[in-house]
Motif scaffolding. Structure first.
Motif, PDB file in Angstrom:
ATOM      1  N   LEU A 142       0.839  -1.196   0.000  1.00  0.00           N
ATOM      2  CA  LEU A 142       0.000   0.000   0.000  1.00  0.00           C
ATOM      3  C   LEU A 142       0.880   1.255   0.000  1.00  0.00           C
ATOM      4  CD1 LEU A 142      -3.129  -0.270   0.135  1.00  0.00           C
ATOM      5  CD2 LEU A 142      -2.992   0.741   2.401  1.00  0.00           C
ATOM      6  N   ALA A 143       1.959   1.223   0.809  1.00  0.00           N
ATOM      7  CA  ALA A 143       2.865   2.375   0.873  1.00  0.00           C
ATOM      8  C   ALA A 143       3.533   2.594  -0.480  1.00  0.00           C
ATOM      9  CB  ALA A 143       3.904   2.154   1.967  1.00  0.00           C
ATOM     10  N   LEU A 144       3.831   1.521  -1.198  1.00  0.00           N
ATOM     11  CA  LEU A 144       4.481   1.668  -2.507  1.00  0.00           C
ATOM     12  C   LEU A 144       3.539   2.276  -3.547  1.00  0.00           C
ATOM     13  CD1 LEU A 144       6.720  -1.516  -2.920  1.00  0.00           C
ATOM     14  CD2 LEU A 144       7.360   0.772  -2.177  1.00  0.00           C
ATOM     15  N   ARG A 145       2.230   2.205  -3.288  1.00  0.00           N
ATOM     16  CA  ARG A 145       1.258   2.885  -4.163  1.00  0.00           C
ATOM     17  C   ARG A 145       1.526   4.386  -4.234  1.00  0.00           C
ATOM     18  NH1 ARG A 145      -0.849   0.342  -7.382  1.00  0.00           N
ATOM     19  NH2 ARG A 145      -2.158  -1.459  -7.075  1.00  0.00           N
ATOM     20  N   ARG A 146       2.190   4.940  -3.196  1.00  0.00           N
ATOM     21  CA  ARG A 146       2.468   6.388  -3.184  1.00  0.00           C
ATOM     22  C   ARG A 146       3.632   6.773  -4.097  1.00  0.00           C
ATOM     23  NH1 ARG A 146       2.914   6.584   3.258  1.00  0.00           N
ATOM     24  NH2 ARG A 146       1.005   5.429   3.667  1.00  0.00           N
ATOM     25  N   ILE A 147       4.368   5.757  -4.588  1.00  0.00           N
ATOM     26  CA  ILE A 147       5.553   6.056  -5.403  1.00  0.00           C
ATOM     27  C   ILE A 147       5.127   6.259  -6.856  1.00  0.00           C
ATOM     28  CG2 ILE A 147       7.831   5.207  -6.108  1.00  0.00           C
ATOM     29  CD1 ILE A 147       7.538   5.795  -3.066  1.00  0.00           C
ATOM     30  N   ALA A 148       5.424   7.454  -7.397  1.00  0.00           N
ATOM     31  CA  ALA A 148       4.967   7.806  -8.752  1.00  0.00           C
ATOM     32  C   ALA A 148       5.460   6.814  -9.797  1.00  0.00           C
ATOM     33  CB  ALA A 148       5.438   9.223  -9.103  1.00  0.00           C
ATOM     34  N   LEU A 149       6.692   6.335  -9.608  1.00  0.00           N
ATOM     35  CA  LEU A 149       7.282   5.392 -10.558  1.00  0.00           C
ATOM     36  C   LEU A 149       6.444   4.125 -10.709  1.00  0.00           C
ATOM     37  CD1 LEU A 149       9.888   4.856 -12.253  1.00  0.00           C
ATOM     38  CD2 LEU A 149      10.882   3.811 -10.210  1.00  0.00           C
ATOM     39  N   PHE A 150       5.691   3.785  -9.668  1.00  0.00           N
ATOM     40  CA  PHE A 150       4.960   2.511  -9.655  1.00  0.00           C
ATOM     41  C   PHE A 150       3.485   2.668 -10.004  1.00  0.00           C
ATOM     42  CE2 PHE A 150       8.158   1.179  -6.157  1.00  0.00           C
ATOM     43  CZ  PHE A 150       9.106   0.880  -7.125  1.00  0.00           C
ATOM     44  N   ALA A 204      17.481  -6.403  -8.343  1.00  0.00           N
ATOM     45  CA  ALA A 204      16.016  -6.460  -8.313  1.00  0.00           C
ATOM     46  C   ALA A 204      15.432  -5.274  -9.091  1.00  0.00           C
ATOM     47  CB  ALA A 204      15.522  -6.448  -6.870  1.00  0.00           C
ATOM     48  N   PHE A 205      16.121  -4.132  -9.043  1.00  0.00           N
ATOM     49  CA  PHE A 205      15.649  -2.950  -9.781  1.00  0.00           C
ATOM     50  C   PHE A 205      15.748  -3.177 -11.291  1.00  0.00           C
ATOM     51  CE2 PHE A 205      16.528   1.264 -11.712  1.00  0.00           C
ATOM     52  CZ  PHE A 205      15.322   1.875 -11.427  1.00  0.00           C
ATOM     53  N   ILE A 206      16.900  -3.707 -11.728  1.00  0.00           N
ATOM     54  CA  ILE A 206      17.082  -3.975 -13.167  1.00  0.00           C
ATOM     55  C   ILE A 206      16.060  -5.017 -13.634  1.00  0.00           C
ATOM     56  CG2 ILE A 206      18.695  -4.851 -14.917  1.00  0.00           C
ATOM     57  CD1 ILE A 206      19.439  -2.068 -13.823  1.00  0.00           C
ATOM     58  N   ALA A 207      15.819  -6.037 -12.806  1.00  0.00           N
ATOM     59  CA  ALA A 207      14.822  -7.063 -13.160  1.00  0.00           C
ATOM     60  C   ALA A 207      13.438  -6.420 -13.295  1.00  0.00           C
ATOM     61  CB  ALA A 207      14.813  -8.170 -12.110  1.00  0.00           C
ATOM     62  N   LEU A 208      13.126  -5.478 -12.411  1.00  0.00           N
ATOM     63  CA  LEU A 208      11.844  -4.764 -12.485  1.00  0.00           C
ATOM     64  C   LEU A 208      11.709  -4.019 -13.819  1.00  0.00           C
ATOM     65  CD1 LEU A 208       9.244  -3.503 -11.155  1.00  0.00           C
ATOM     66  CD2 LEU A 208      10.738  -1.684 -10.310  1.00  0.00           C
ATOM     67  N   LEU A 209      12.797  -3.334 -14.230  1.00  0.00           N
ATOM     68  CA  LEU A 209      12.768  -2.592 -15.499  1.00  0.00           C
ATOM     69  C   LEU A 209      12.509  -3.537 -16.667  1.00  0.00           C
ATOM     70  CD1 LEU A 209      15.731  -0.038 -15.229  1.00  0.00           C
ATOM     71  CD2 LEU A 209      13.352   0.226 -14.534  1.00  0.00           C
ATOM     72  N   GLN A 210      13.075  -4.747 -16.568  1.00  0.00           N
ATOM     73  CA  GLN A 210      12.906  -5.687 -17.679  1.00  0.00           C
ATOM     74  C   GLN A 210      11.520  -6.324 -17.671  1.00  0.00           C
ATOM     75  OE1 GLN A 210      16.593  -7.750 -17.042  1.00  0.00           O
ATOM     76  NE2 GLN A 210      17.705  -6.387 -18.429  1.00  0.00           N
ATOM     77  N   ARG A 211      10.932  -6.450 -16.466  1.00  0.00           N
ATOM     78  CA  ARG A 211       9.584  -7.018 -16.327  1.00  0.00           C
ATOM     79  C   ARG A 211       8.504  -6.027 -16.712  1.00  0.00           C
ATOM     80  NH1 ARG A 211      10.868  -8.513 -11.047  1.00  0.00           N
ATOM     81  NH2 ARG A 211       9.442  -7.014 -10.117  1.00  0.00           N
ATOM     82  N   GLU A 212       8.732  -4.761 -16.402  1.00  0.00           N
ATOM     83  CA  GLU A 212       7.679  -3.741 -16.527  1.00  0.00           C
ATOM     84  C   GLU A 212       8.133  -2.613 -17.444  1.00  0.00           C
ATOM     85  OE1 GLU A 212       4.717  -3.981 -15.287  1.00  0.00           O
ATOM     86  OE2 GLU A 212       4.935  -5.612 -13.836  1.00  0.00           O
ATOM     87  N   PRO A 213       7.842  -2.721 -18.740  1.00  0.00           N
ATOM     88  CA  PRO A 213       8.282  -1.690 -19.704  1.00  0.00           C
ATOM     89  C   PRO A 213       7.795  -0.292 -19.332  1.00  0.00           C
ATOM     90  CG  PRO A 213       7.269  -3.570 -20.834  1.00  0.00           C
ATOM     91  CD  PRO A 213       7.052  -3.794 -19.377  1.00  0.00           C
ATOM     92  N   MET A 214       6.637  -0.216 -18.654  1.00  0.00           N
ATOM     93  CA  MET A 214       6.099   1.089 -18.250  1.00  0.00           C
ATOM     94  C   MET A 214       7.049   1.773 -17.261  1.00  0.00           C
ATOM     95  SD  MET A 214       2.271   1.643 -16.738  1.00  0.00           S
ATOM     96  CE  MET A 214       2.585   0.833 -15.166  1.00  0.00           C
ATOM     97  N   VAL A 215       7.578   0.995 -16.326  1.00  0.00           N
ATOM     98  CA  VAL A 215       8.518   1.542 -15.342  1.00  0.00           C
ATOM     99  C   VAL A 215       9.824   1.942 -16.053  1.00  0.00           C
ATOM    100  CG1 VAL A 215       9.840   1.069 -13.242  1.00  0.00           C
ATOM    101  CG2 VAL A 215       7.493   0.199 -13.467  1.00  0.00           C
ATOM    102  N   ALA A 216      10.284   1.105 -16.981  1.00  0.00           N
ATOM    103  CA  ALA A 216      11.509   1.413 -17.724  1.00  0.00           C
ATOM    104  C   ALA A 216      11.344   2.725 -18.509  1.00  0.00           C
ATOM    105  CB  ALA A 216      11.859   0.263 -18.671  1.00  0.00           C
ATOM    106  N   MET A 217      10.177   2.903 -19.125  1.00  0.00           N
ATOM    107  CA  MET A 217       9.908   4.122 -19.897  1.00  0.00           C
ATOM    108  C   MET A 217       9.930   5.346 -18.976  1.00  0.00           C
ATOM    109  SD  MET A 217       9.767   4.400 -23.085  1.00  0.00           S
ATOM    110  CE  MET A 217       9.832   6.151 -23.508  1.00  0.00           C
ATOM    111  N   ARG A 218       9.370   5.191 -17.764  1.00  0.00           N
ATOM    112  CA  ARG A 218       9.385   6.324 -16.820  1.00  0.00           C
ATOM    113  C   ARG A 218      10.804   6.678 -16.391  1.00  0.00           C
ATOM    114  NH1 ARG A 218       4.353   4.138 -13.393  1.00  0.00           N
ATOM    115  NH2 ARG A 218       2.725   4.949 -14.766  1.00  0.00           N
TER     116      ARG A 218
END
Lengths: 237, 237
Positions: B11-19, B116-130
């Motif tokens: 829930l707290a991570l919902r506040r992060i714009a990147l996510f 884990a951050f790099i893996a996130l970028l590869q999993r979620e193109p939307m996050v990578a674009m941001r």
């Protein structure tokens, strides 16, 4: 810009560092998607604040990324060598160009429309990762430059720039030969001062024996370690 | 840093714009992968040139990205508000930290290891674009700052910074209320000058009627268009 078209070539795109390791089919598709042209030396490719989001791949030649203040003062950022790309910022954020680009030599340029570039990033994670690393390197380089401009005097900024050029040229036996050395005006626009001050500081370095002219175009840093110490002492690094 | 752990919370991570827009399952996984801690105000999170590539998500609080020259001169880059992230450069390029980060208030931080951050970028193109857009914005902001430092005097740099603060605060009826206004020392480190010069220039603006103090903490720009013209005239924009 005065141009002539050149044949599309996936082979030419092999020279672009960003595309290293891509499959032949991928490069062939890209070669077909690109516009291709040759451009004369000293031709503007695009100008600061203009629209357009094409990404340019410098297949051959050399280009300078730079800008001019209204008073005509040049602030230069970097020179692009064959194999490099530029113009990706506007493709990524759809905002106007952040700087001017002008060819330094007759050049061959392939350019990709922004939508095709973004699609490439989504298709090829390896290319996306390289763009991320490249942008990270730019953020670091500009951060250093802001710190230098904010905290170092002109003399130390020139020493730091010479040190960068020496390391880029290759250090052997504590010496480095910078050939060709940038003109004084180009050095001045790189460290945000005027040509006269660069000339004065270079003369002072020559007098101290740290720098030596070699022919018409080259500069030799005769004691890279001493130059390094000069900069480190002021920086406290 | 003096810290205490806090419960993991998607829930707290919902506040992060990147996510923004990520699926619940994705956020739950991230919440589990993150380290969580609360940090007191004025605590260093990391320092320039140190190792470590964790990416930090500021769930609550405020932090300043800054650095200090050996002579003790501060060069500040930006303040992070709750919902923002920092530290991604080192995760992307595996190089040491480019700046210091210090909390301004008691803060809650979630941090992700670089892999884990790099893996996130590869999993979620939307996050990578941001992240790409965010890095592009940083390159643009730093480019502007280099141009300003290289071509504008202190007076115009202060005008330009006030104009940025005015637009960030919101302009209504040609006025903007900057509340709280940054201390003179903070403004000085943002435009690379000293506090005395900032105080002098602010007094000159107040005398000309362009700026007005409002209570202990706020500044009112009374004529944003005139300030805009002052900057544009020098910049030639």
């Amino acid at each position: 810009m005065p141009t002539s078209t050149v044949p599309r070539s996936s082979l030419a795109l092999r020279r672009i560092a960003l595309f290293e390791g891509l499959a032949d089919t991928c490069l062939e598709r890209l070669a077909g998607e690109c516009d291709w042209r040759t451009v004369d030396a000293r031709t503007p490719v695009f100008t600061r604040n203009s629209d357009g989001g094409e990404v340019f791949f410098l297949v051959a030649g050399r280009a300078r990324i730079t800008t001019y203040s209204p008073q005509g003062r040049e602030v230069s950022f970097r020179d692009c060598e064959a194999g490099e790309h530029f113009g990706d910022l506007s493709a990524i954020d759809d905002a106007p160009r952040s700087a001017d680009v002008v060819t330094l030599e007759s050049s061959v340029l392939a350019s990709l429309r922004p939508q095709a570039f973004i699609a490439l990033l989504q298709r090829e994670p390896m290319v996306a990762m390289r763009i991320l690393r490249d942008l990270a390197a730019k953020v670091r380089g500009l951060t250093e430059r802001v710190i230098e401009l904010s905290t170092l005097g002109v003399q130390t900024r020139l020493h730091a720039e010479l040190l960068r050029l020496a390391h880029a040229a290759g250090v052997s036996d504590n010496q480095a030969r910078i050939d060709p050395a940038p003109p004084h005006a180009a050095l001045a626009s790189k460290i945000s001062t005027n040509r006269e001050q660069v000339t004065r500081e270079l003369n002072a370095l020559a007098k101290s024996g740290l720098l030596r002219k070699d022919g018409a175009h080259a500069l030799v840093v005769t004691d890279v370690r001493r130059l390094d110490t000069l900069v480190a002492d002021v920086r406290g690094a």
